[in-house]
Scaffold this motif. Structure first.
Motif, PDB file in Angstrom:
ATOM      1  N   HIS A 175      18.337  -9.203 -10.517  1.00 10.56           N
ATOM      2  CA  HIS A 175      17.871  -7.936 -10.110  1.00 10.56           C
ATOM      3  C   HIS A 175      16.607  -7.967  -9.425  1.00 10.56           C
ATOM      4  CE1 HIS A 175      16.129  -3.845 -10.882  1.00 10.56           C
ATOM      5  NE2 HIS A 175      15.046  -4.498 -11.383  1.00 10.56           N
ATOM      6  N   ILE A 176      15.612  -9.025  -9.684  1.00 14.94           N
ATOM      7  CA  ILE A 176      14.564  -9.301  -8.877  1.00 14.94           C
ATOM      8  C   ILE A 176      14.907  -9.499  -7.306  1.00 14.94           C
ATOM      9  CG2 ILE A 176      12.448 -10.572  -8.389  1.00 14.94           C
ATOM     10  CD1 ILE A 176      12.411 -10.799 -11.455  1.00 14.94           C
ATOM     11  N   HIS A 177      15.944 -10.604  -7.045  1.00 14.34           N
ATOM     12  CA  HIS A 177      16.179 -11.157  -5.926  1.00 14.34           C
ATOM     13  C   HIS A 177      17.088  -9.856  -5.029  1.00 14.34           C
ATOM     14  CE1 HIS A 177      19.162 -12.806  -3.103  1.00 14.34           C
ATOM     15  NE2 HIS A 177      18.415 -13.697  -2.754  1.00 14.34           N
ATOM     16  N   SER A 178      17.820  -9.112  -5.701  1.00 17.33           N
ATOM     17  CA  SER A 178      18.620  -8.009  -5.166  1.00 17.33           C
ATOM     18  C   SER A 178      17.624  -6.810  -4.543  1.00 17.33           C
ATOM     19  CB  SER A 178      19.558  -7.285  -6.121  1.00 17.33           C
ATOM     20  OG  SER A 178      19.067  -6.578  -6.928  1.00 17.33           O
ATOM     21  N   LEU A 179      16.596  -6.696  -5.139  1.00 16.50           N
ATOM     22  CA  LEU A 179      15.518  -5.544  -4.787  1.00 16.50           C
ATOM     23  C   LEU A 179      14.703  -6.230  -3.483  1.00 16.50           C
ATOM     24  CD1 LEU A 179      13.855  -4.414  -7.922  1.00 16.50           C
ATOM     25  CD2 LEU A 179      15.459  -3.082  -6.817  1.00 16.50           C
ATOM     26  N   VAL A 235      -1.605  -9.563  -8.008  1.00 20.61           N
ATOM     27  CA  VAL A 235      -0.323  -9.771  -9.025  1.00 20.61           C
ATOM     28  C   VAL A 235       0.667 -10.983  -8.451  1.00 20.61           C
ATOM     29  CG1 VAL A 235      -0.630  -7.408 -10.212  1.00 20.61           C
ATOM     30  CG2 VAL A 235       0.876  -7.709  -8.189  1.00 20.61           C
ATOM     31  N   PRO A 236       1.473 -11.423  -9.094  1.00 18.78           N
ATOM     32  CA  PRO A 236       2.573 -12.378  -8.520  1.00 18.78           C
ATOM     33  C   PRO A 236       3.474 -11.326  -8.080  1.00 18.78           C
ATOM     34  CG  PRO A 236       2.014 -12.788 -10.973  1.00 18.78           C
ATOM     35  CD  PRO A 236       1.378 -11.758 -10.566  1.00 18.78           C
ATOM     36  N   ALA A 237       4.237 -11.978  -7.025  1.00 16.62           N
ATOM     37  CA  ALA A 237       5.354 -11.339  -6.366  1.00 16.62           C
ATOM     38  C   ALA A 237       6.418 -12.381  -5.943  1.00 16.62           C
ATOM     39  CB  ALA A 237       4.920 -10.477  -5.322  1.00 16.62           C
ATOM     40  N   PHE A 238       7.559 -11.845  -5.533  1.00 15.71           N
ATOM     41  CA  PHE A 238       8.739 -12.580  -5.056  1.00 15.71           C
ATOM     42  C   PHE A 238       9.255 -12.255  -3.797  1.00 15.71           C
ATOM     43  CE2 PHE A 238      13.106 -13.384  -4.653  1.00 15.71           C
ATOM     44  CZ  PHE A 238      12.976 -14.767  -4.750  1.00 15.71           C
ATOM     45  N   LYS A 239       9.562 -13.075  -2.729  1.00 17.08           N
ATOM     46  CA  LYS A 239      10.362 -12.752  -1.571  1.00 17.08           C
ATOM     47  C   LYS A 239      11.528 -13.396  -1.321  1.00 17.08           C
ATOM     48  CE  LYS A 239       9.205 -12.590   3.467  1.00 17.08           C
ATOM     49  NZ  LYS A 239       8.379 -12.535   4.652  1.00 17.08           N
ATOM     50  N   ALA A 240      12.419 -12.786  -1.319  1.00 13.75           N
ATOM     51  CA  ALA A 240      14.056 -13.594  -1.140  1.00 13.75           C
ATOM     52  C   ALA A 240      13.737 -14.277   0.286  1.00 13.75           C
ATOM     53  CB  ALA A 240      14.943 -12.587  -1.238  1.00 13.75           C
TER      54      ALA A 240
END
Length: 476
Positions: free
Chosen positions: A408-412, A466-471
């Motif tokens: 889910h996180i990756h797709s966003l 805040v922590p975040a993610f970037k694909a």
């Protein structure tokens, strides 16, 4: 609800309210429990199907898809449906009944496909025998060069070459045909073998027949002469049983050509036969025979309908378009497995076919100008959704919540922008996630993005505090 016998005998019209009430009840519940015989079929037809499958491992969804597949093969060549008049598809169906060995899939086929057409098949054979005798008795100088050809309603043993030849004769007669296989796996294996070691024509024929396309082929005939086999269109339906594990082995995670996506793979309920200890009374036997006659009367009615073209109402078309658009968006996601993507790409084609078949059993084709209404299209899309949902689970066992959250996180991040992928925070994931996703909490989010980074799919960053993610790479 209109009485079936009056419909068959007097061509009365089924009230719109009956269709609306039935369709409304489908939308109330979730899963298979939303499908009952009375909200898919007119009352007496519903009772008849329920009675002849009473002891079999078949619920309403399984039974109705089997019945409609059988009926679809009876329709005349040229019976088509379109949502908007721009493109037309034949009113045929490909249905596979999925269940373990020994689950008595064949009796379901016999009760809902073979038995209702028994008299029609006998009449077709008698008609052929009469034409053949007339041909044999005619003066050789006056009769046609070739003897008449049979066009059985059902074909259960065929090669691609033989089918290509016979479809010429079905076209000349203006007829459709139902291909039936007790073991669909044999046909699917033959397609695979022909693709790998043969000419590859079998799979092409399978795909093109679903769309009603024609074929022209040049083959070597006797004494080396060229022989042309040609038909401009066809109406081919397909029904067969297949075991779960065999199907999984055949698909093996890939459906590049979309051949499996064309088949509505409906699961048999896993339940034992409901056998009765007491002898059948004369009253019960009479009721069963009346039910068989109802199924046969519908088969005859559909068989005798002339070829027609059916369209959707404006609101039905809007519903189908919005529903299919969502499927297309999901099919195009990089994270969607190819076998699921192929299946989602064919949902509209299957819903179109189911819609017109529901329209025909509810209205008996009485008014050729009548549009297919919204509620029948909603019923059709609900049936397709259920089959797709179950088939997805079959191909893609439910993920652990950790994997689901990472996906889910990756797709966003990956799908928001092709060139510059977005930073995704827990707030983003929560706002656009299901309840299961939201239940993971911020702690689950941190674990998930750490897992994504360790898989090499992206990097953990900060979005403010805040922590975040970037694909960085597509989902494998």
């Amino acid at each position: 609800m209109a009485d079936l016998q009056s419909v068959v005998d007097h061509h009365s019209t089924i009230p719109d309210e009956a269709i609306r009430d039935a369709a409304k009840s489908i939308r109330v519940a979730q899963g298979r429990q939303r499908f009952i015989f009375d909200n898919l079929l007119p009352s007496k037809l519903a009772r008849a199907v329920e009675m002849v499958t009473e002891v079999l491992p078949a619920d309403a969804l399984t039974s109705v898809l089997t019945l409609l597949c059988g009926y679809s093969g009876l329709l005349k060549l040229g019976t088509k449906v379109s949502p908007d008049g721009r493109y037309w598809v034949p009113a045929n169906l490909y249905v596979g009944l999925v269940g373990p060995s020994g689950l008595t899939k064949s009796p379901i086929q016999k009760a809902l496909i073979s038995d209702p057409t028994r008299q029609l098949q006998a009449e077709e054979k008698a008609r052929f025998d009469r034409l053949l005798k007339e041909w044999e008795d005619a003066d050789p100088q006056d009769r046609d060069k070739h003897p008449p050809r049979r066009c059985p309603l059902h074909q259960n043993e065929f090669s691609p070459e033989a089918l290509g030849m016979w479809l010429q004769f079905y076209e000349q007669a203006g007829l459709g045909v139902l291909l039936t296989r007790a073991e669909l796996s044999g046909m699917l294996r033959a397609l695979e073998a022909d693709t790998r070691r043969g000419r590859g024509t079998a799979e092409a024929q399978f795909l093109e027949s679903y769309d009603g396309d024609g074929c022209t082929s040049l083959r070597v005939g006797k004494a080396g002469t060229g022989e042309v086999r040609s038909y401009s269109s066809c109406h081919v339906s397909l029904f067969g049983g297949v075991q779960d594990e065999v199907l999984r082995e055949l698909i093996n995670g890939s459906d590049a050509s979309g051949k499996f996506a064309r088949v509505l793979m409906v699961k048999c309920p896993l339940k034992p036969l409901e056998l009765k200890d007491d002898p059948i009374s004369a009253k019960e036997q009479g009721a069963f025979e009346r039910a068989e006659r109802v199924l046969a009367s519908y088969a005859r009615l559909l068989y005798e309908l002339p070829p027609r073209r059916y369209r959707f109402s404006a609101e039905a078309r809007r519903h189908l378009n919005g529903w299919f658009r969502a499927h297309q968006v999901e099919a195009l996601k990089p994270s969607t497995p190819s076998v699921i993507s192929a299946m989602l790409g064919k949902t509209s084609a299957n819903a179109l076919r189911l819609s017109v078949l529901l329209h025909l059993v509810w209205t008996k084709g009485e008014d050729p100008a009548a549009e297919i209404c919204l509620d029948l299209v909603r019923a059709a899309t609900a049936m397709v959704d259920q089959v797709v949902s179950e088939t997805r689970e079959f191909h893609q066992p439910p993920e652990s919540i950790g994997t689901e959250l990472m996906r889910h996180i990756h797709s966003l991040s990956w799908e928001n922008d092709v060139l510059q992928h977005d930073l995704i925070t827990w707030q983003d994931a929560k706002d656009k996630g299901t309840q299961r996703i939201r239940d993971c909490g911020a702690k689950g989010f941190r674990k998930a993005i750490a897992g994504l980074e360790s898989m090499g799919l992206g990097e953990r960053l900060q979005a403010g505090s805040v922590p975040a993610f970037k694909a960085l790479k597509p989902w494998p």
